[in-house]
Motif scaffolding. Structure first.
Motif, PDB file in Angstrom:
ATOM      1  N   MET A  33     -23.251  -7.781 -15.775  1.00  0.00           N
ATOM      2  CA  MET A  33     -23.238  -7.320 -14.391  1.00  0.00           C
ATOM      3  C   MET A  33     -22.131  -6.290 -14.331  1.00  0.00           C
ATOM      4  O   MET A  33     -20.957  -6.605 -14.420  1.00  0.00           O
ATOM      5  CB  MET A  33     -22.924  -8.504 -13.480  1.00  0.00           C
ATOM      6  N   GLY A  34     -22.515  -5.036 -14.265  1.00  0.00           N
ATOM      7  CA  GLY A  34     -21.514  -3.995 -14.437  1.00  0.00           C
ATOM      8  C   GLY A  34     -20.853  -3.524 -13.180  1.00  0.00           C
ATOM      9  O   GLY A  34     -19.759  -2.979 -13.211  1.00  0.00           O
ATOM     10  N   GLY A  35     -21.491  -3.694 -12.055  1.00  0.00           N
ATOM     11  CA  GLY A  35     -21.004  -3.098 -10.813  1.00  0.00           C
ATOM     12  C   GLY A  35     -19.670  -3.672 -10.377  1.00  0.00           C
ATOM     13  O   GLY A  35     -19.340  -4.811 -10.629  1.00  0.00           O
ATOM     14  N   GLY A  36     -18.933  -2.851  -9.693  1.00  0.00           N
ATOM     15  CA  GLY A  36     -17.637  -3.310  -9.179  1.00  0.00           C
ATOM     16  C   GLY A  36     -17.126  -2.284  -8.205  1.00  0.00           C
ATOM     17  O   GLY A  36     -16.257  -2.513  -7.401  1.00  0.00           O
ATOM     18  N   HIS A  37     -17.732  -1.119  -8.303  1.00  0.00           N
ATOM     19  CA  HIS A  37     -17.249   0.008  -7.505  1.00  0.00           C
ATOM     20  C   HIS A  37     -18.097   0.264  -6.279  1.00  0.00           C
ATOM     21  O   HIS A  37     -19.130  -0.338  -6.128  1.00  0.00           O
ATOM     22  CB  HIS A  37     -17.229   1.255  -8.397  1.00  0.00           C
ATOM     23  N   GLY A  77      -9.442   0.371 -10.559  1.00  0.00           N
ATOM     24  CA  GLY A  77     -10.634   0.630  -9.747  1.00  0.00           C
ATOM     25  C   GLY A  77     -10.381   0.243  -8.302  1.00  0.00           C
ATOM     26  O   GLY A  77     -10.239  -0.940  -7.993  1.00  0.00           O
ATOM     27  N   ALA A  78     -10.298   1.265  -7.419  1.00  0.00           N
ATOM     28  CA  ALA A  78     -10.052   0.984  -5.995  1.00  0.00           C
ATOM     29  C   ALA A  78     -11.371   1.082  -5.240  1.00  0.00           C
ATOM     30  O   ALA A  78     -11.488   1.793  -4.237  1.00  0.00           O
ATOM     31  CB  ALA A  78      -9.033   1.966  -5.428  1.00  0.00           C
ATOM     32  N   GLY A  79     -12.379   0.354  -5.731  1.00  0.00           N
ATOM     33  CA  GLY A  79     -13.703   0.422  -5.123  1.00  0.00           C
ATOM     34  C   GLY A  79     -14.082  -0.875  -4.468  1.00  0.00           C
ATOM     35  O   GLY A  79     -13.297  -1.479  -3.743  1.00  0.00           O
ATOM     36  N   GLY A  80     -15.276  -1.336  -4.770  1.00  0.00           N
ATOM     37  CA  GLY A  80     -15.806  -2.533  -4.119  1.00  0.00           C
ATOM     38  C   GLY A  80     -14.967  -3.767  -4.349  1.00  0.00           C
ATOM     39  O   GLY A  80     -14.583  -4.477  -3.422  1.00  0.00           O
ATOM     40  N   LEU A  81     -14.653  -4.022  -5.610  1.00  0.00           N
ATOM     41  CA  LEU A  81     -13.863  -5.211  -5.950  1.00  0.00           C
ATOM     42  C   LEU A  81     -12.380  -4.969  -5.696  1.00  0.00           C
ATOM     43  O   LEU A  81     -11.674  -5.829  -5.189  1.00  0.00           O
ATOM     44  CB  LEU A  81     -14.074  -5.584  -7.420  1.00  0.00           C
ATOM     45  N   GLY A  82     -11.919  -3.776  -6.060  1.00  0.00           N
ATOM     46  CA  GLY A  82     -10.500  -3.480  -5.905  1.00  0.00           C
ATOM     47  C   GLY A  82     -10.037  -3.481  -4.455  1.00  0.00           C
ATOM     48  O   GLY A  82      -8.904  -3.834  -4.160  1.00  0.00           O
ATOM     49  N   GLY A 114     -11.589  -3.885 -11.670  1.00  0.00           N
ATOM     50  CA  GLY A 114     -12.418  -3.575 -10.507  1.00  0.00           C
ATOM     51  C   GLY A 114     -13.324  -2.403 -10.835  1.00  0.00           C
ATOM     52  O   GLY A 114     -13.719  -1.649  -9.955  1.00  0.00           O
ATOM     53  N   THR A 115     -13.662  -2.250 -12.116  1.00  0.00           N
ATOM     54  CA  THR A 115     -14.451  -1.093 -12.538  1.00  0.00           C
ATOM     55  C   THR A 115     -15.940  -1.368 -12.413  1.00  0.00           C
ATOM     56  O   THR A 115     -16.362  -2.502 -12.205  1.00  0.00           O
ATOM     57  CB  THR A 115     -14.140  -0.714 -13.993  1.00  0.00           C
ATOM     58  N   ASP A 116     -16.722  -0.310 -12.558  1.00  0.00           N
ATOM     59  CA  ASP A 116     -18.161  -0.434 -12.335  1.00  0.00           C
ATOM     60  C   ASP A 116     -18.994  -0.027 -13.544  1.00  0.00           C
ATOM     61  O   ASP A 116     -20.174   0.260 -13.399  1.00  0.00           O
ATOM     62  CB  ASP A 116     -18.573   0.420 -11.135  1.00  0.00           C
ATOM     63  N   LYS A 122     -15.107  -1.883 -18.724  1.00  0.00           N
ATOM     64  CA  LYS A 122     -14.920  -3.340 -18.773  1.00  0.00           C
ATOM     65  C   LYS A 122     -14.542  -3.809 -20.170  1.00  0.00           C
ATOM     66  O   LYS A 122     -13.658  -4.646 -20.343  1.00  0.00           O
ATOM     67  CB  LYS A 122     -16.172  -4.058 -18.276  1.00  0.00           C
ATOM     68  N   ALA A 159     -14.758  -9.102 -13.444  1.00  0.00           N
ATOM     69  CA  ALA A 159     -15.812  -9.414 -12.473  1.00  0.00           C
ATOM     70  C   ALA A 159     -16.871  -8.336 -12.460  1.00  0.00           C
ATOM     71  O   ALA A 159     -16.628  -7.197 -12.878  1.00  0.00           O
ATOM     72  CB  ALA A 159     -15.222  -9.576 -11.077  1.00  0.00           C
ATOM     73  N   GLY A 160     -18.063  -8.704 -11.984  1.00  0.00           N
ATOM     74  CA  GLY A 160     -19.143  -7.733 -11.829  1.00  0.00           C
ATOM     75  C   GLY A 160     -20.025  -8.169 -10.675  1.00  0.00           C
ATOM     76  O   GLY A 160     -20.134  -9.363 -10.374  1.00  0.00           O
TER      77      GLY A 160
END
Lengths: 68, 81, 270
Positions: A64-68, C37-42, C127-129, C134, C151-152
């Protein structure tokens, strides 16, 4: 025989291999899935020969690669 | 009641409101060694109802609670554990 | 280290927790975390680590805020469109907590900078995509002996696992070989439900806080998976691989590189 697959208990035929289970479960990306049986990894090279037993617990783990 | 309790430290928590009262008392008692006694100046009302009980729940021993007659109480606690 | 009355009040809900207490809060305030990564997770991770009073928080991101980010990257807002994400993040973090030192890195983590980036922090958050990053972060943390949260998220699912040196598997134990660049869909291709970033990012923040404050049990050797459609959390036990290429006894990966973008990846058969 009963197998717990991804937390769900299901009935399967005796002597089922990991490869056959992957097909039966409709796993879409068999080349990118990690398989553990009873908390131990099964190497992808062994999928065709690994035979599952009654009450085995199988987990399919996906990238599951997404995170951004 | 014997008046020979040795006080090792004192803290005044009358300048804050609950739950910071308990927090401040907790921070003060954290500085002590096991077995030492802390004197706490506590306001009447919610603080004097909450703080002794909360400290007791943490395992400390309440030695004395006395009314200072000016709207505050003096609470003596022995650090335990 | 003495608390001011304001800090006592700010962190009161932490200090009255038995598992955190005065000692735990002091550890948080003298501890540090790096968010890559300052995105979704970050985003949620950064907000909660700032709120918790983590003394020093690093943020790594090369991008500027775009409108499509705003559906889930909750630290950024409409007026931030076009602003570097690290700057947008820093402002919100210090608005929550001026005591926190936010250190920003306007770059992507890569083979050249990752070891130095992680060296200055106690706990690392992925927090990367993308898989290249990763695996890079995993390998770097294993080599540098740094604990980190992986995490993902995708569609309505998320997963997270925590690596602590010597205490369980790393990401490569779970997935020994990175997938080819287009093998697995990305969030922009398959979509992701916004709040999933919050759920999983917050779980990562909790792991960081627990590690720094030394509270509770971490997700070492456990992959926590979440399906938002069925509202099911599962804990999947993950063993450490004795022959893992980076954390195993005879490790062949001794340098952290981005295996997906780098032309050659030693010891890895892509």
């Amino acid at each position: 025989m009963k197998l717990t697959v991804g937390g769900n208990v299901k009935e399967f035929k005796e002597g089922l291999t990991v490869s056959e289970l992957i097909e039966a479960e409709g796993i879409k990306t068999p080349m990118y899935v990690t398989v553990s049986v009873n908390d131990e990894f099964v190497e992808s090279g062994d999928f065709a020969s690994a035979v599952l037993k009654d009450n085995d617990t199988v987990e399919f783990l996906y990238f599951m690669g997404g995170g951004h | 009641m014997p008046d020979d309790i040795v006080i090792d430290a004192a803290v005044d928590i009358t300048d804050v409101v609950c739950p910071v009262t308990f927090v401040k008392a907790k921070v003060a008692i954290d500085e002590l060694d096991d077995g030492q006694a802390l004197s706490i100046r506590v306001n009447d009302g919610e603080p004097v109802r909450n703080v002794p009980r909360s400290l007791k729940d943490e395992g400390h021993r309440i030695l004395r609670l006395s009314d200072n007659g000016d709207g505050t109480y003096s609470l003596i606690v022995r650090k335990t554990g | 280290m003495a608390f001011s009355n304001e800090q006592l009040e700010r962190y009161s809900r932490h200090i009255i927790l038995k598992e955190i207490g005065v000692k735990g809060q002091k550890r948080l305030m003298t501890g540090s975390a790096l968010i890559i990564g300052a995105g979704g997770l970050g985003s949620p991770a950064a907000l909660y680590l700032a709120a918790a009073g983590v003394g020093r928080i690093g943020i790594v991101d090369a991008d500027a805020v775009e409108i499509s980010n705003l559906q889930r990257q909750i630290i950024h807002a409409t007026p931030d469109i076009g602003v570097p994400k690290i700057e947008s993040a820093r402002r919100k973090m210090n608005a929550i907590n001026p005591d926190v030192k936010v250190e920003t890195y306007h770059t992507m983590a890569d083979g050249k900078n990752v070891m130095e980036l992680i060296s200055n922090y106690d706990f690392i958050m992925d927090g990367t995509d993308n898989f290249g990053a990763k695996f890079l972060i995993n390998d770097a943390c294993v080599i540098a002996k740094k604990p980190f949260s992986h995490a993902g998220i995708l569609r309505f699912q998320g997963q997270t696992i925590t690596y602590v040196p010597g205490e369980g598997p790393c990401y490569r134990c779970l997935f020994p070989v990175p997938p080819p660049p287009d093998a697995i869909p990305t969030c922009s291709q398959a979509g992701v439900i916004g709040a999933m970033a919050g759920v999983i990012g917050c779980l990562q923040a909790l792991e960081a806080v627990k590690y720094l404050a030394r509270a509770g049990k971490l997700l070492t050797g456990v992959l926590l998976t979440y399906d938002a459609l069925t509202m099911e959390f599962r804990r999947v036990k993950i063993p450490a691989r004795r022959d893992c290429a980076v954390c195993g006894a005879n490790a062949t990966v001794t340098e952290a590189v981005n295996c997906v973008t780098a032309p050659v990846c030693e010891g890895i058969d892509i």
